[in-house]
Write an enzyme that holds these catalytic residues in place. Structure first.
Site, short mmCIF file in Angstrom:
data_model
loop_
_atom_site.label_atom_id
_atom_site.label_comp_id
_atom_site.label_asym_id
_atom_site.label_seq_id
_atom_site.Cartn_x
_atom_site.Cartn_y
_atom_site.Cartn_z
N SER A 1 -1.77 -0.38 -1.33
CA SER A 1 -1.33 0.01 -2.62
C SER A 1 -1.87 -0.48 -3.47
O SER A 1 -2.19 -2.03 -3.36
CB SER A 1 0.15 0.12 -2.40
OG SER A 1 0.68 0.46 -3.96
N TYR B 1 8.76 -3.03 -1.73
CA TYR B 1 7.69 -2.36 -1.42
C TYR B 1 6.29 -3.27 -1.39
O TYR B 1 5.78 -3.18 -0.44
CB TYR B 1 7.40 -1.23 -2.38
CG TYR B 1 6.11 -0.25 -1.95
CD1 TYR B 1 6.14 0.36 -0.84
CD2 TYR B 1 5.14 -0.30 -2.74
CE1 TYR B 1 5.17 1.21 -0.64
CE2 TYR B 1 4.00 0.65 -2.54
CZ TYR B 1 4.09 1.36 -1.15
OH TYR B 1 2.99 2.06 -0.99
#
Length: 361
Positions: free
Chosen positions: A189, A202
């Protein structure tokens, strides 16, 4: 590889030429620009897809779901790992895809399910004479909130899926990938490149994926296996990661798990402002997954896949590049300004060691 050899030769030539360093830098810039353009342009030469299979995790929704349909249309045998093999996402794949798509019950946090999935894939490949060409580690969950708010158990829960689940599946299927000299695709990501406020749970897992992928890529050179990293931007409109309901549910659990003192120090008003900001972020994400599908397809089919792909709008590429390449002393100014801009500051009460709202929240 030839491109890199030419670049190194050119730079060595510049180094030995009797010209000033300023001129050397000026002449080197075009070489780096051309190399970047060449590496970011999809390769037109592709591998033969005959007798090749791909395993994808996290196919219930989002990127994994769409990639399954994409690869099926290209003629791949696809093993679609779903958290719920009889859920709506799996049923939709059965209806919309060809017989080349096989649904697997696959919770990446469950050792037994991973072992069972491996056995089924191996048996299917032996029966069909195919090879497992690609593994796409897509399964992931989101986590958000300020570090002081989120419990250690919540950090572990996110990492159990995003990091340990990825490692568990990769280690199980690596022998088959090595045999075919295939591809391992890691879904990272932009949060694996830059950690923004409230993304620590995250980002921790995605930073780790970057580290594992870099090490594994070098370790797989001797086996002829390519390891590619996909670093998508904000695609909240196409996934459930930042849906308003998902954000509100997660943050409700965060509030309930916080200690009473932390709740009092930050205050409900400040907390709700952060939740509102996160929900707003969910409404700005793109719903068009075509850039992600293009890069995933290139990683699996290109003769010379790139080490990293960053499918994102130019605005997000600019933002991430800014935070990556500028010193923290400069980038932190942005967060300090935004903190005041969104009225997110709090005043510390030094007398009792607690914090209270400054009345501007």
């Amino acid at each position: 590889m030839k491109l890199y050899v030419l670049l190194v030769c050119y730079l060595c030539l510049l180094y030995i030429l009797p010209i000033t360093w300023v001129m050397k830098i000026i002449f080197a810039i075009p070489a780096f620009v051309l190399t970047y353009i060449a590496r970011t342009t999809p390769c037109e030469e592709h591998v033969d897809l005959d007798k090749k299979a791909v395993l994808i995790t996290g196919c219930d929704t989002g990127i994994g779901h769409e990639l399954t349909k994409r690869l099926d249309s290209l003629g791949f045998r696809v093993f679609a790992g779903c958290l719920f093999q009889d859920g709506p996402g799996a049923c939709q794949l059965r209806q919309q895809c060809s017989e080349n798509v096989k649904i697997l019950q696959l919770d990446v946090t469950n050792e037994e399910q991973v072992a069972t999935a491996f056995k089924k894939v191996q048996e299917q490949l032996q029966d069909s004479g195919e090879n497992l060409w690609g593994l796409v580690n897509n399964a992931a969950v989101n986590g958000m909130g300020e570090v002081e708010w989120v419990s250690v158990d919540a950090f572990k829960t996110v990492a159990e899926v995003n990091l340990w689940g990825t490692l568990r599946v990769t280690k199980a299927f690596l022998p088959l990938i090595r045999k075919s000299k295939g591809r391992i695709v890691m879904m990272s990501s932009m949060c694996g490149l830059v950690s923004f406020p409230c993304t620590a749970p995250y980002s921790v897992s995605k930073y780790a994926i970057e580290a594992v992928s870099d090490a594994l890529r070098c370790e797989m050179f001797k086996w002829g296996v390519n390891v590619c990293i996909i670093e998508p931007g904000n695609y909240a409109g196409a996934t459930r990661f930042f849906q308003r309901s998902t954000v509100e549910t997660f943050m409700k659990n965060v509030w309930e798990s916080m200690s009473e003192r932390v709740r009092q120090d930050y205050g409900r008003e400040y907390f709700d402002t952060i939740v509102k900001h996160l929900c707003g972020f969910s409404e700005t994400g793109s719903s068009d997954l075509s850039p992600v599908m293009r890069d995933l397809t290139d990683a699996l089919t290109s003769v010379s896949p790139r080490e990293r792909y960053f499918p994102a709008p130019f605005s997000w590429k600019f933002i991430v590049s800014f935070f990556l390449y500028f010193p923290a002393s400069i980038t932190d100014i942005v967060f300090k300004i935004s903190s005041h801009w969104f009225n997110l500051g709090i005043t510390i009460n030094h007398h009792n060691g607690t914090s209270k709202s400054n009345g501007k929240v």
